[in-house]
Design an enzyme around this catalytic site. Structure first.
Site, PDB file in Angstrom:
ATOM      1  N   HIS A  24       0.797  -1.228   0.000  1.00 47.78           N
ATOM      2  CA  HIS A  24       0.000   0.000   0.000  1.00 47.78           C
ATOM      3  C   HIS A  24       0.836   1.289   0.000  1.00 47.78           C
ATOM      4  O   HIS A  24       0.796   2.101   0.911  1.00 47.78           O
ATOM      5  CB  HIS A  24      -1.095   0.011   1.070  1.00 47.78           C
ATOM      6  CG  HIS A  24      -0.741  -0.569   2.409  1.00 47.78           C
ATOM      7  ND1 HIS A  24       0.180  -0.019   3.229  1.00 47.78           N
ATOM      8  CD2 HIS A  24      -1.222  -1.655   3.051  1.00 47.78           C
ATOM      9  CE1 HIS A  24       0.244  -0.727   4.339  1.00 47.78           C
ATOM     10  NE2 HIS A  24      -0.571  -1.718   4.255  1.00 47.78           N
ATOM     11  N   HIS A  78      -2.351  -9.969  15.606  1.00 49.71           N
ATOM     12  CA  HIS A  78      -2.713  -8.734  14.897  1.00 49.71           C
ATOM     13  C   HIS A  78      -3.646  -9.117  13.751  1.00 49.71           C
ATOM     14  O   HIS A  78      -3.409 -10.113  13.062  1.00 49.71           O
ATOM     15  CB  HIS A  78      -1.409  -8.107  14.394  1.00 49.71           C
ATOM     16  CG  HIS A  78      -1.525  -6.907  13.519  1.00 49.71           C
ATOM     17  ND1 HIS A  78      -2.566  -6.024  13.570  1.00 49.71           N
ATOM     18  CD2 HIS A  78      -0.679  -6.425  12.566  1.00 49.71           C
ATOM     19  CE1 HIS A  78      -2.361  -5.056  12.680  1.00 49.71           C
ATOM     20  NE2 HIS A  78      -1.237  -5.282  12.057  1.00 49.71           N
ATOM     21  N   GLU A  80      -4.424  -7.554  10.869  1.00 52.72           N
ATOM     22  CA  GLU A  80      -4.247  -7.088   9.488  1.00 52.72           C
ATOM     23  C   GLU A  80      -4.140  -8.283   8.537  1.00 52.72           C
ATOM     24  O   GLU A  80      -3.626  -9.344   8.888  1.00 52.72           O
ATOM     25  CB  GLU A  80      -3.015  -6.167   9.368  1.00 52.72           C
ATOM     26  CG  GLU A  80      -3.038  -5.404   8.054  1.00 52.72           C
ATOM     27  CD  GLU A  80      -2.069  -4.215   8.008  1.00 52.72           C
ATOM     28  OE1 GLU A  80      -1.282  -4.018   8.940  1.00 52.72           O
ATOM     29  OE2 GLU A  80      -2.123  -3.492   6.995  1.00 52.72           O
ATOM     30  N   ASP A  82      -2.369  -9.244   6.116  1.00 47.87           N
ATOM     31  CA  ASP A  82      -1.131  -9.971   5.788  1.00 47.87           C
ATOM     32  C   ASP A  82      -0.860 -11.079   6.805  1.00 47.87           C
ATOM     33  O   ASP A  82      -0.057 -11.973   6.542  1.00 47.87           O
ATOM     34  CB  ASP A  82       0.072  -9.034   5.652  1.00 47.87           C
ATOM     35  CG  ASP A  82       0.223  -8.045   6.783  1.00 47.87           C
ATOM     36  OD1 ASP A  82      -0.747  -7.800   7.519  1.00 47.87           O
ATOM     37  OD2 ASP A  82       1.332  -7.487   6.937  1.00 47.87           O
ATOM     38  N   HIS A 145       0.995  -2.615  15.115  1.00 46.09           N
ATOM     39  CA  HIS A 145       0.830  -1.476  14.280  1.00 46.09           C
ATOM     40  C   HIS A 145      -0.604  -0.941  14.275  1.00 46.09           C
ATOM     41  O   HIS A 145      -0.867   0.155  13.805  1.00 46.09           O
ATOM     42  CB  HIS A 145       1.319  -1.968  12.899  1.00 46.09           C
ATOM     43  CG  HIS A 145       0.837  -1.401  11.667  1.00 46.09           C
ATOM     44  ND1 HIS A 145       0.296  -2.105  10.635  1.00 46.09           N
ATOM     45  CD2 HIS A 145       0.832  -0.115  11.268  1.00 46.09           C
ATOM     46  CE1 HIS A 145       0.003  -1.325   9.648  1.00 46.09           C
ATOM     47  NE2 HIS A 145       0.304  -0.099   9.977  1.00 46.09           N
ATOM     48  N   ASP A 164       4.554  -7.247  13.927  1.00 45.48           N
ATOM     49  CA  ASP A 164       5.157  -6.285  12.994  1.00 45.48           C
ATOM     50  C   ASP A 164       6.465  -5.674  13.521  1.00 45.48           C
ATOM     51  O   ASP A 164       7.389  -5.408  12.745  1.00 45.48           O
ATOM     52  CB  ASP A 164       4.173  -5.153  12.689  1.00 45.48           C
ATOM     53  CG  ASP A 164       3.113  -5.538  11.660  1.00 45.48           C
ATOM     54  OD1 ASP A 164       3.361  -6.464  10.865  1.00 45.48           O
ATOM     55  OD2 ASP A 164       2.040  -4.913  11.653  1.00 45.48           O
ATOM     56  N   TYR A 192      11.332  -0.121   6.876  1.00 50.50           N
ATOM     57  CA  TYR A 192      10.085  -0.596   7.493  1.00 50.50           C
ATOM     58  C   TYR A 192       9.634   0.401   8.562  1.00 50.50           C
ATOM     59  O   TYR A 192       8.459   0.773   8.626  1.00 50.50           O
ATOM     60  CB  TYR A 192      10.317  -1.992   8.094  1.00 50.50           C
ATOM     61  CG  TYR A 192       9.041  -2.684   8.495  1.00 50.50           C
ATOM     62  CD1 TYR A 192       8.361  -3.510   7.606  1.00 50.50           C
ATOM     63  CD2 TYR A 192       8.495  -2.492   9.758  1.00 50.50           C
ATOM     64  CE1 TYR A 192       7.172  -4.124   7.965  1.00 50.50           C
ATOM     65  CE2 TYR A 192       7.307  -3.105  10.128  1.00 50.50           C
ATOM     66  CZ  TYR A 192       6.658  -3.924   9.223  1.00 50.50           C
ATOM     67  OH  TYR A 192       5.479  -4.526   9.591  1.00 50.50           O
ATOM     68  N   HIS A 225       7.559 -10.402   9.734  1.00 46.55           N
ATOM     69  CA  HIS A 225       8.091 -10.051   8.407  1.00 46.55           C
ATOM     70  C   HIS A 225       9.618 -10.106   8.466  1.00 46.55           C
ATOM     71  O   HIS A 225      10.226  -9.559   9.396  1.00 46.55           O
ATOM     72  CB  HIS A 225       7.697  -8.635   7.986  1.00 46.55           C
ATOM     73  CG  HIS A 225       6.218  -8.414   7.866  1.00 46.55           C
ATOM     74  ND1 HIS A 225       5.452  -9.021   6.901  1.00 46.55           N
ATOM     75  CD2 HIS A 225       5.374  -7.640   8.584  1.00 46.55           C
ATOM     76  CE1 HIS A 225       4.190  -8.630   7.036  1.00 46.55           C
ATOM     77  NE2 HIS A 225       4.125  -7.797   8.050  1.00 46.55           N
TER      78      HIS A 225
HETATM   79 FE1  FEO Z   1       0.243  -4.468  10.424  1.00 52.75          FE
HETATM   80 FE2  FEO Z   1       2.210  -6.897   8.982  1.00 52.75          FE
HETATM   81  O1  FEO Z   1       0.597  -6.038   9.463  1.00 52.75           O
END
Ligand code: FEO
Length: 398
Positions: A24, A78, A80, A82, A145, A164, A192, A225
């Site tokens: 994004h 989390h 989100e 992903d 996040h 994250d 990041y 990640h």
């Molecule tokens: Fe806030 Fe990797 O998602």
């Protein structure tokens, strides 16, 4: 990538997304990973899942270790997508006894997946669960996040599954931070931070203070990640403290877009007044540079200088895009200035200064504008603008 054991009975079962190039608006030129972890024991626990398009890979990775039906709990750190795109399919397959998450995460999961029938078990700050002689402690990380975020600390193993925080968007065949080139690793970690966490710096300071108060020891920081940290962990925690604390270098970032070359020529003269052994300068022409790379450079810079030509009475569109992106990331405690060119309406510097001031950048020079094409007088004023920024960056109060 095949799953593998990172500690006895704790497996990385995530996926490597070699082809991700846009997150994004953040350019992920080296891809990313979505790390999920599987802990085997009296209770088999899956920590997080992956993006929806990698659901089959995650299932195959789990199947290589254990029959998915034998997973008892799923921890969702989390909501989100992903980390939860694959969650509905995984829940249908596993039929877990419990889905452990914060209340905010439960709300977010229902809003995403519309499955209020899932067996949610809400956890709060400091709650623990047991799997045989292993303890998982949940440590809240709200706004790192999203409001729902938390981390999971494996007490006996001294491993923080951090979601994250401490992550990087970098697809590699290596899984540990000490196996890759350290300069690139720090760059990807900074990128990041700059493009995801910059506006969450206060939450990160609070989280780091909490970790220090809890006096936890870490053998690994295992983010969702990128690469897992297992060596010199205090260094990455200290680096996060510096980024979250707004630590700055005597460094200026000049960003511009230009119509017929006047603004570009002005930028060169700003550099002349600004650069030297004691001040570092980076220059980005927005026609050739990505907003997220520029933000990475801005992370530890003391000054932001922006330039644009006037187009149809306003700022050039690439600069508008960049300023909108930067405003959202809320860089703190910077100084700045503006320059640019116009045809018949001398409003470009005023507009750029207003953008800087709206971002709480301290404008330390009124700026330089030129009608059509700059002459030597204008270039001299650009050099003086650079010199003002230089003096401010080197002043003891900077
Ligand atoms: Fe806030 Fe990797 O998602």
């Amino acid at each position: 990538m095949k799953p593998f054991e990172i500690k006895k009975d704790l497996y990385w079962v995530g996926v490597v997304d070699w082809n991700l190039r846009d997150f994004h608006g953040y350019s992920t030129e080296k891809g990313s990973t979505y790390n999920a972890y599987l802990l085997l024991g009296e209770k088999n626990i899956l920590f997080d899942t992956v993006k929806v398009e990698f659901t089959k890979t995650l299932i195959d990775n789990i199947k290589a270790i254990i029959d998915p039906a034998k997973i008892d709990y799923i921890v969702v750190n989390h909501a989100e997508m992903d980390h939860t795109g694959a969650l509905p399919a995984i829940i249908d397959l596993v039929k877990p006894e419990k889905i452990l998450c914060t209340k905010a995460c439960q709300d977010a999961l229902i809003a995403h997946h519309h499955r209020s029938d899932w067996p949610f078990a809400i956890v709060k700050e400091g709650d623990t669960i047991q799997s045989g002689n292993r303890t998982v402690q949940f440590i809240g990380s709200a706004m790192i996040h999203w409001p729902d975020s938390m981390t999971s600390y494996l007490k006996e193993d001294k491993i923080l599954i951090s979601n994250d925080i401490f992550g990087q968007h970098w697809a590699t065949s290596e899984r540990y931070a000490d196996q890759v080139e350290p300069g690139e690793l720090l760059h990807q970690a900074a990128k990041y931070y700059a493009n995801i966490f910059y506006p969450m710096s206060a939450a990160i300071r609070k989280f780091l203070e909490k970790l220090a108060k809890l006096n936890l020891e870490f053998d690994m920081l295992a983010p969702d990640h990128g690469l897992i940290w297992r060596k010199d962990i205090p260094a990455i925690i200290k680096q996060y403290g510096a980024w979250a604390g707004g630590e700055k270098k005597p460094k200026a970032v000049i960003v511009y877009d230009t119509m017929w070359g006047s603004t570009a020529a002005m930028a060169e003269h700003v550099v002349k007044g600004l650069a030297g052994d004691d001040v570092s300068v980076s220059v980005y022409d927005l026609r050739f540079s990505h907003r997220s790379d520029i933000m990475t450079d801005i992370l530890d810079a003391g000054a932001i200088i922006i330039g644009s030509s006037l187009l149809n009475g306003g700022i050039l569109p690439k600069m508008e895009d960049f300023l909108s992106y930067m405003a959202g990331l809320r860089p703190a405690s910077k100084i700045g200035a503006a320059f640019g060119s116009f045809g018949w309406s001398d409003v470009i510097v005023k507009q750029l200064n207003e953008k800087l001031e709206a971002m709480k950048v301290k404008v330390v020079n009124p700026g330089v504008s030129v009608q059509y094409v700059p002459n030597n007088d204008i270039f001299a004023r650009c050099e003086e603008l650079g010199a003002v920024i230089r003096r401010e960056l080197l002043s003891p109060s900077a």
